[in-house]
Design a protein around this motif. Structure first.
Motif, short mmCIF file in Angstrom:
data_model
loop_
_atom_site.label_atom_id
_atom_site.label_comp_id
_atom_site.label_asym_id
_atom_site.label_seq_id
_atom_site.Cartn_x
_atom_site.Cartn_y
_atom_site.Cartn_z
N PHE A 76 -36.65 68.86 1.75
CA PHE A 76 -36.46 69.37 0.39
C PHE A 76 -36.31 68.17 -0.53
N GLY A 77 -36.99 68.20 -1.68
CA GLY A 77 -37.06 67.00 -2.48
C GLY A 77 -36.83 67.19 -3.96
N VAL A 78 -36.69 66.05 -4.64
CA VAL A 78 -36.62 66.00 -6.10
C VAL A 78 -37.46 64.83 -6.58
N SER A 79 -37.79 64.86 -7.85
CA SER A 79 -38.53 63.78 -8.48
C SER A 79 -37.65 63.10 -9.51
N GLN A 80 -37.91 61.82 -9.74
CA GLN A 80 -37.42 61.13 -10.93
C GLN A 80 -38.58 60.45 -11.63
N ALA A 81 -39.81 60.88 -11.33
CA ALA A 81 -41.00 60.26 -11.90
C ALA A 81 -40.91 60.26 -13.42
N GLY A 82 -40.88 59.07 -14.00
CA GLY A 82 -40.73 58.95 -15.44
C GLY A 82 -39.30 59.10 -15.92
N TRP A 83 -38.40 59.52 -15.03
CA TRP A 83 -37.01 59.75 -15.42
C TRP A 83 -36.02 58.98 -14.55
N SER A 84 -36.48 57.96 -13.84
CA SER A 84 -35.54 57.16 -13.05
C SER A 84 -34.50 56.49 -13.94
N ASP A 85 -34.89 56.19 -15.19
CA ASP A 85 -33.94 55.57 -16.11
C ASP A 85 -32.77 56.49 -16.43
N ALA A 86 -32.95 57.80 -16.24
CA ALA A 86 -31.85 58.73 -16.51
C ALA A 86 -30.66 58.43 -15.60
N ILE A 87 -30.93 57.87 -14.44
CA ILE A 87 -29.86 57.47 -13.52
C ILE A 87 -29.57 55.98 -13.67
N TYR A 88 -30.63 55.18 -13.69
CA TYR A 88 -30.52 53.72 -13.69
C TYR A 88 -29.74 53.20 -14.89
N ASP A 89 -29.89 53.81 -16.06
CA ASP A 89 -29.25 53.32 -17.28
C ASP A 89 -27.79 53.71 -17.40
N LEU A 90 -27.29 54.56 -16.52
CA LEU A 90 -25.87 54.93 -16.58
C LEU A 90 -25.00 53.77 -16.11
N ALA A 98 -43.08 46.71 -13.29
CA ALA A 98 -43.01 47.22 -14.66
C ALA A 98 -41.94 48.29 -14.84
N ARG A 99 -41.53 48.92 -13.76
CA ARG A 99 -40.49 49.96 -13.86
C ARG A 99 -39.38 49.65 -12.86
N PRO A 100 -38.49 48.70 -13.22
CA PRO A 100 -37.38 48.35 -12.31
C PRO A 100 -36.44 49.52 -12.06
N ASP A 101 -36.39 50.46 -12.99
CA ASP A 101 -35.53 51.63 -12.79
C ASP A 101 -36.01 52.44 -11.59
N GLN A 102 -37.33 52.62 -11.46
CA GLN A 102 -37.85 53.36 -10.31
C GLN A 102 -37.61 52.61 -9.01
N VAL A 103 -37.79 51.29 -9.04
CA VAL A 103 -37.55 50.49 -7.83
C VAL A 103 -36.12 50.68 -7.36
N TRP A 104 -35.16 50.60 -8.29
CA TRP A 104 -33.75 50.72 -7.92
C TRP A 104 -33.45 52.10 -7.33
N VAL A 105 -33.94 53.15 -7.98
CA VAL A 105 -33.66 54.50 -7.50
C VAL A 105 -34.29 54.73 -6.13
N MET A 106 -35.53 54.27 -5.94
CA MET A 106 -36.16 54.42 -4.63
C MET A 106 -35.40 53.66 -3.55
N GLN A 107 -34.98 52.45 -3.85
CA GLN A 107 -34.22 51.65 -2.88
C GLN A 107 -32.90 52.33 -2.54
N GLN A 108 -32.24 52.87 -3.55
CA GLN A 108 -30.96 53.53 -3.33
C GLN A 108 -31.13 54.82 -2.52
N ALA A 109 -32.19 55.56 -2.79
CA ALA A 109 -32.46 56.77 -2.01
C ALA A 109 -32.75 56.40 -0.56
N GLN A 110 -33.55 55.36 -0.36
CA GLN A 110 -33.88 54.91 0.98
C GLN A 110 -32.64 54.46 1.73
N ALA A 111 -31.72 53.78 1.03
CA ALA A 111 -30.48 53.33 1.65
C ALA A 111 -29.59 54.48 2.08
#
Length: 602
Positions: A49-63, A106-119
C-alpha cells in the motif's frame, strides 16, 4: 401508552387488551452473521500500500524538525506509524533541461524524502513522469498536454534509464519501478505538468526504445509501469500488452480511480483482464478527493470501502493514495500540513488507510472470505504464507453495529486482536478475542473500520471467567443505595427472574473487584432507550477511566423491551482491578442489567 406500560411493570393495573396489543407487536431479531475465512482459497499477491509525494516532497522537507521526521515516521514506520510500503515520486523535466544535460539533484526535497522512506524499510520506490522536458514535446511545454515528439523517443528513454542509475549512484536510492507517464489520457487544459500518449505511442516507446536504453545503462532489473490513466481502464495499454515484444518490458499495469470528466462518474472496479492474462501485476496508483475537506470518518470510510472493492473486485496487487502529506485543508493527502507553523493534522482517512497498510505487508496474499456478510458491511482476509500471520479487515458503513462470527476454515488460531478506527478511536487496540466453539465473535461498531490480526497455530490466552446472573449481590464488591433486584414480569426478559434496576431516576452504579481484568460483557434489557449506560475501569477503586463500549443491535423481547449485549470497544487499561457499571436517566425502570461476565488474567 408509556404511562400505562410503566404501571404494568410496577404492579399497576393493566388491561387485557393492552397486554394483547403489546405481545402482538412485530418482532425483530438480530443474530451474528458467519464470515468464513478460507485459508487455502488463495487470491492475488499483495505488493503493498503506497502514497505519493511527487511534486509535494517539499510539503514534508520544508517543515522544521521534529515535525518532518514525525510525519515520515507516521507514514512509513511499521511500528510507530502506518507502515506504508510503497513510495511514488517523480521524474521531473528539470532533470534534463536541454539535450545532453542532466541535473538529478534538482529536487533535493524528493531525494531526502525517498532516502528517509527507504531508511524506514520501504523497498518499493517508484517514480512516474508527468511530462518529458519541454524540448522533447510537440507543444514545447511541460503543461497543457502535448505529445513526446517521435524524434525524441530515444532521448526520453535515456532520461528514464539515467535517472534510475544516477539516483542509485549519487543518493543510494534503489528504484523499484519507473512509470512512463502519469495520466496519459490528460486533458490539454491542465495547468500542471502533463503529457498525452495513445496506445500506439506506448507500444512503440516501450518496445523500440525503453527496453534497450535500460539495458545500455545496466538498469534492466528495475520494473516498468505502464498506463496510469486517470480513470480505471486498461484500454490504453492493451496494444502494448498484446505485442510480445513490448509486453516483455512491462511488469506492472497501473491505473487511477478518478471520475471520467464531463460525466463525473467512476468506471467500474473490475479486473484488468488483459494484464492478468499476460501475467502482469496490477496496481491502483492514485486516487483522492480534490474538491472537498473532510478529515473525519466520512472520508475515512469512503476510501476504506474503495480499498476493499479494489482488493476484492479488481484483485489489484497494490493500492495507493495520492499524497501522504500535503499543505492546507483538503482531501488530497492522508495528513494535512501547515508550513507556516510546521504543524500537521492527522485525518481519519490516514487511520483507515492504516487499517490496511499497517497490517497487510508485501508478500501477503489475499484469501477467500465472505465479502459482504451484511448490508453495508464488507470483509476481506489476507495471510503471510511464510509466517502464518493473518489479517481480516471489516468495514461497517452503516449506522448500526454488526455482529459477526469469523469462522476459520483450513487453519487454527486461538485468538485475534482487533484495531478499531471510528469517531472515537484511531487504530485503537482492543482486547484479544478468543476462539469459542470454532468462531471469533466480534461486534463491529457503526461507521467503523476494524482490523483483526492473528497467527495460524496460536493458542487462546489463559483467562479466568466469572459470570454473575445477578440473582443476589454476592459477586459484586459494592453498589449504591438506589439499586434493587427486580424479579417481576420475567416473560419480557426471556424468563430472567432477577435483574438490577434503579429505584428512582438518579445515577446509580455497582462495582466488581476482579484483579487483572481483561474483558467484560454485560447483558441489558432496555425499553427502547439506548443511552444512560456507562462502564468504568480503575486500579484502586478511586481513580476511574471510562471504557469506550459497543453494543449489539437490540433483540426484541416483548412490549418495547430489547436485549442488548455491551462489550468494550478498545482494550481495558492494564492493571484494572475494579469495574463499575453505571445507569442514569430520568426513568428508573427503562434499563435493567441481566447478566455480567468478566474475564481476567490468572
Amino acid at each position: 401508552m408509556r404511562k400505562w406500560i410503566k404501571k404494568l411493570f410496577t404492579g399497576g393495573l393493566a388491561s387485557s387488551m393492552l397486554m394483547m396489543t403489546i405481545i402482538a407487536a412485530p418482532t425483530t431479531v438480530s443474530a451474528a452473521t458467519d464470515v468464513t475465512v478460507n485459508w487455502n482459497d488463495v487470491k492475488q499477491d499483495i505488493d503493498g500500500f503506497g502514497v505519493s509525494q511527487a511534486g509535494w516532497s517539499d510539503a514534508i522537507y520544508d517543515l522544521q524538525e521534529p515535525a518532518r521526521s514525525q510525519i515520515m515516521d507516521l507514514l512509513f514506520d511499521p511500528n510507530n506509524g502506518i507502515g506504508v510500503s510503497i513510495f511514488r515520486g517523480a521524474i521531473f523535466p528539470q532533470f534534463n533541461p536541454s539535450p545532453g544535460q542532466y541535473d538529478f539533484n534538482a529536487r533535493p526535497d524528493q531525494v531526502w524524502v525517498m532516502q528517509q522512506a527507504q531508511a524506514r524499510g520501504v523497498n518499493k520506490i517508484m517514480a512516474t513522469t508527468w511530462s518529458p522536458p519541454a524540448w522533447m514535446k510537440t507543444n514545447n511545454s511541460t503543461t497543457n498536454g502535448g505529445y513526446l515528439k517521435s524524434g525524441n523517443y530515444g532521448d526520453y528513454a535515456q532520461l528514464m534509464s539515467k535517472f534510475i542509475k544516477e539516483y542509485k549512484s549519487q543518493f543510494g536510492i534503489d528504484l523499484y519501478a519507473v512509470s512512463i507517464a502519469n495520466e496519459p489520457n490528460s486533458m490539454t487544459f491542465l495547468t500542471w505538468d502533463s503529457s498525452e500518449w495513445n496506445s500506439t505511442n506506448i507500444e512503440v516507446f516501450v518496445k523500440d526504445y525503453l527496453k534497450q536504453a535500460m539495458i545500455n545503462e545496466g538498469v534492466q532489473a528495475t520494473k516498468v509501469v505502464v498506463g496510469e490513466p486517470s480513470w480505471w481502464s486498461e484500454d490504453l495499454m492493451k496494444d502494448a500488452l498484446n505485442n510480445p515484444a513490448s509486453a516483455e518490458r512491462i511488469d506492472i499495469v497501473g491505473g487511477h480511480n478518478y471520475p471520467v470528466p464531463v460525466i463525473n462518474v467512476e468506471l467500474p472496479t473490475q479486473p484488468f483482464s488483459t494484464a492478468v492474462a499476460k501475467g502482469k501485476k496490477v496496481w491502483m496508483t492514485e486516487v483522492s478527493k480534490v474538491d472537498s475537506y473532510d478529515p473525519g470518518m466520512g472520508s475515512g470510510l469512503k476510501f476504506a470501502r474503495q480499498i476493499h472493492d479494489f482488493m476484492t473486485k479488481a484483485n489489484v496487487n497494490a493500492w495507493m493514495y495520492w499524497t501522504g502529506a500535503i499543505p492546507g485543508n483538503n482531501d488530497e493527502g492522508l495528513i494535512n500540513v501547515y508550513k507556516d507553523t510546521s504543524t500537521y493534522q492527522l485525518t481519519k482517512r490516514y487511520f483507515t488507510f492504516g487499517n490496511y497498510s499497517k497490517f497487510i505487508k508485501p508478500g501477503y496474499v489475499r484469501i477467500g472470505a465472505t465479502d459482504n456478510p451484511q448490508s453495508g458491511v464488507y470483509t476481506s482476509a489476507y495471510k503471510d504464507p511464510a509466517t502464518g500471520k493473518f489479517t481480516i479487515v471489516a468495514v461497517n458503513d452503516t449506522n448500526a453495529s454488526a455482529d459477526l462470527n469469523f469462522v476459520p476454515n483450513g487453519f487454527t488460531a486461538g485468538k485475534i486482536t482487533p484495531y478499531t478506527t471510528n469517531d472515537s478511536l484511531s487504530l485503537g487496540q482492543g482486547r484479544n478475542i478468543q476462539l469459542v466453539n470454532g468462531k471469533f465473535n466480534s461486534v463491529i461498531p457503526p461507521k467503523s473500520v476494524v482490523t483483526f490480526v492473528g497467527e495460524n497455530g496460536s493458542t487462546p490466552d489463559p483467562e479466568i471467567s466469572m459470570t454473575d446472573d445477578l440473582n443476589d449481590w454476592s459477586k459484586t464488591f459494592s453498589h449504591t443505595s438506589g439499586l434493587a433486584l427486580d424479579s417481576s414480569n420475567s416473560g419480557y426478559f426471556n424468563g430472567d427472574t432477577s435483574r438490577v434496576k434503579r429505584t428512582s431516576g438518579t445515577t446509580e452504579s455497582f462495582v466488581y473487584n476482579i484483579p487483572n481484568m481483561t474483558n467484560f460483557s454485560a447483558t441489558l434489557y432496555q425499553f427502547n432507550q439506548w443511552n444512560g449506560v456507562a462502564f468504568y475501569a480503575s486500579p484502586d477503586n478511586v481513580n476511574w477511566s471510562q471504557i469506550v463500549h459497543v453494543s449489539t443491535d437490540g433483540v426484541y423481547t416483548g412490549s418495547q423491551w430489547y436485549r442488548k449485549v455491551y462489550t468494550p470497544q478498545s482494550a481495558i487499561p492494564a492493571g484494572t482491578n475494579y469495574f463499575k457499571i453505571e445507569l442514569s436517566g430520568s426513568d428508573s425502570w427503562e434499563k435493567q442489567v441481566s447478566k455480567v461476565s468478566i474475564h481476567s488474567l490468572p
